[in-house]
Design a protein around this motif. Structure first.
Motif, PDB file in Angstrom:
ATOM      1  N   ARG A  32      -4.302   1.634  -0.421  1.00 51.20           N
ATOM      2  CA  ARG A  32      -4.722   0.948  -1.641  1.00 51.20           C
ATOM      3  C   ARG A  32      -3.516   0.604  -2.506  1.00 51.20           C
ATOM      4  NH1 ARG A  32     -10.209   0.982  -2.388  1.00 51.20           N
ATOM      5  NH2 ARG A  32     -11.330   2.245  -0.845  1.00 51.20           N
ATOM      6  N   VAL A  33      -3.685  -0.404  -3.312  1.00 49.98           N
ATOM      7  CA  VAL A  33      -2.611  -0.847  -4.189  1.00 49.98           C
ATOM      8  C   VAL A  33      -2.336   0.220  -5.238  1.00 49.98           C
ATOM      9  CG1 VAL A  33      -1.950  -2.565  -5.928  1.00 49.98           C
ATOM     10  CG2 VAL A  33      -3.118  -3.287  -3.827  1.00 49.98           C
ATOM     11  N   GLY A  34      -1.057   0.624  -5.344  1.00 52.14           N
ATOM     12  CA  GLY A  34      -0.668   1.632  -6.320  1.00 52.14           C
ATOM     13  C   GLY A  34      -0.312   1.015  -7.664  1.00 52.14           C
ATOM     14  N   GLN A  35       0.049   1.873  -8.619  1.00 49.93           N
ATOM     15  CA  GLN A  35       0.291   1.426  -9.986  1.00 49.93           C
ATOM     16  C   GLN A  35       1.484   0.479 -10.092  1.00 49.93           C
ATOM     17  OE1 GLN A  35       0.430   4.597 -12.840  1.00 49.93           O
ATOM     18  NE2 GLN A  35       0.960   3.273 -14.555  1.00 49.93           N
TER      19      GLN A  35
ATOM     20  N   THR B 100       2.891  -1.380  -7.736  1.00 50.13           N
ATOM     21  CA  THR B 100       2.588  -2.644  -7.053  1.00 50.13           C
ATOM     22  C   THR B 100       1.608  -3.469  -7.863  1.00 50.13           C
ATOM     23  OG1 THR B 100       2.973  -1.597  -4.911  1.00 50.13           O
ATOM     24  CG2 THR B 100       1.754  -3.669  -4.905  1.00 50.13           C
ATOM     25  N   SER B 101       0.658  -2.808  -8.496  1.00 51.64           N
ATOM     26  CA  SER B 101      -0.300  -3.509  -9.345  1.00 51.64           C
ATOM     27  C   SER B 101       0.420  -4.214 -10.489  1.00 51.64           C
ATOM     28  CB  SER B 101      -1.334  -2.534  -9.900  1.00 51.64           C
ATOM     29  OG  SER B 101      -2.192  -3.164 -10.821  1.00 51.64           O
ATOM     30  N   LYS B 102       1.363  -3.533 -11.094  1.00 50.73           N
ATOM     31  CA  LYS B 102       2.118  -4.122 -12.200  1.00 50.73           C
ATOM     32  C   LYS B 102       2.935  -5.317 -11.734  1.00 50.73           C
ATOM     33  CE  LYS B 102       5.399  -2.926 -15.865  1.00 50.73           C
ATOM     34  NZ  LYS B 102       6.225  -1.848 -16.471  1.00 50.73           N
TER      35      LYS B 102
ATOM     36  N   SER C 168       0.790  -1.235   0.000  1.00 54.06           N
ATOM     37  CA  SER C 168       0.000   0.000   0.000  1.00 54.06           C
ATOM     38  C   SER C 168       0.822   1.285   0.000  1.00 54.06           C
ATOM     39  CB  SER C 168      -0.921   0.017   1.223  1.00 54.06           C
ATOM     40  OG  SER C 168      -0.156   0.179   2.415  1.00 54.06           O
TER      41      SER C 168
ATOM     42  N   LYS D 254      -5.051  -1.966  -9.587  1.00 57.38           N
ATOM     43  CA  LYS D 254      -4.769  -0.697  -8.920  1.00 57.38           C
ATOM     44  C   LYS D 254      -6.010  -0.213  -8.176  1.00 57.38           C
ATOM     45  CE  LYS D 254      -3.539   4.117  -9.911  1.00 57.38           C
ATOM     46  NZ  LYS D 254      -3.247   5.105 -10.993  1.00 57.38           N
ATOM     47  N   GLY D 255      -5.812   0.292  -6.971  1.00 57.43           N
ATOM     48  CA  GLY D 255      -6.922   0.801  -6.172  1.00 57.43           C
ATOM     49  C   GLY D 255      -7.556  -0.225  -5.257  1.00 57.43           C
TER      50      GLY D 255
END
Length: 318
Positions: A220-223, A225-227, A170, A233-234
């Protein structure tokens, strides 16, 4: 309507797992991997230390594999969270980079812990509910101060292993009371940070870190970390707590005098209490529970997992 799932990271003693849990409580998928440790220079042979970048790489792979395993089903990830072994801690510098990360069975601080217990063991037990100190964060910090002063001087923050995973997911640096209490970091009576003075030097100063109760949303999950993980994301990143206390909650052990046993490599027996209960002989532990008005008192059957493994391998051969 599509099913909703929670992604749960469980940083246990034996391995790290990632599970997809449906909102009705059914486990849909689980992946796991062994821990990766680094070689520790100029440390005793019983010292263990995580290679944090390799651990994070493993975590990302576990998350991706779990998501790929369930993506054929209609799904939506409702949240991601992390629980972890107790006494596993991470020391961070002012830029939140890892100075040290180690598991609960990192025993490098045997002598530092014994010295703390010989001098102020009663004080430590009264505020933390735990001894021996060799297992706790203050003794490990003391070891760093003595044996790696250049690293110790960089440390500004002490958090637990699941807290670190929450931060990685996060970007929010927080801690949770049940974990912090198990690591000897807080006054369990007040549920507040405790700054322990040892030889006039404060070993812990976490006042800048917010203690967040289990069940809260940390961020929230950022860009990026999402990648890395495949989590959209979010996605909310929620706070869990110590693995044993989470196990009790999963068994609906939440009311006063309820007793639960969570068996893994060890077998802690925890009973829910309305206040911290300490032993006059320091034979039991006390810690915070996941609910702000509950605590636990604990005894343990210790290393049962390896004992049963040895019996199995000896008697059965596998």
């Amino acid at each position: 309507m599509s099913d909703e799932y929670f992604l749960v990271l469980d940083a246990g003693t034996s391995s790290i797992r990632c599970s997809a849990i449906r909102t009705d409580g059914k486990s849909i998928s689980e992946t796991q991997a062994p821990w990766r440790y680094r070689q520790v220079a100029n440390a005793p042979p019983y010292a263990k230390e995580f290679d944090t970048e390799k651990v994070w790489s493993t975590v990302c792979k576990l998350l991706r594999d779990t998501i790929n395993d369930i993506k054929y089903k209609p799904m939506r990830i409702a949240a991601v969270t992390a629980t972890s072994q107790r006494q596993g801690v991470v020391f961070l510098d002012r830029d939140s980079n890892e100075v040290y990360a180690g598991p609960n069975h990192d025993s490098r601080a045997v002598f530092e812990g014994a010295e703390i217990d010989n001098n102020i063991g009663k004080v430590v037990y009264e505020y933390s509910g735990h001894t021996p100190s060799m297992l706790l964060a203050p003794a490990k910090l003391k070891w760093m101060q003595i044996h790696r002063p250049e690293c110790y001087d960089k440390i500004t923050t002490t958090i637990c292993l699941a807290d670190w995973l929450i931060y990685r997911l996060s970007g929010e640096l927080i801690s949770e009371p049940s974990l912090a209490s198990e690591a000897g970091l807080i006054d369990i009576h007040l549920r507040k940070w405790k700054s322990l003075q040892w030889d006039g030097i404060p070993l812990i100063d976490n006042e800048h870190i917010t203690l967040v109760e289990a069940g809260s949303v940390a961020g929230r999950v950022g860009q990026l970390t999402s990648k890395a993980t495949g989590i959209p994301k979010g996605t909310p990143v929620t706070v869990s707590g110590a693995d044993t206390q989470c196990g009790l909650l999963g068994m609906s052990v939440t009311s006063e005098a309820d007793l639960g046993i969570v068996s893994g490599w060890s077998s802690p027996l925890q009973m829910i209490t309305r206040r911290p209960i300490l032993s006059t002989s320091q034979r039991t532990w006390a810690a915070c529970f996941l609910m702000s008005d509950r605590w636990v008192v604990e005894s343990s059957a210790t290393d049962t997992g390896n004992s049963y493994k040895w019996i199995s391998e000896t008697m059965i051969g596998s």
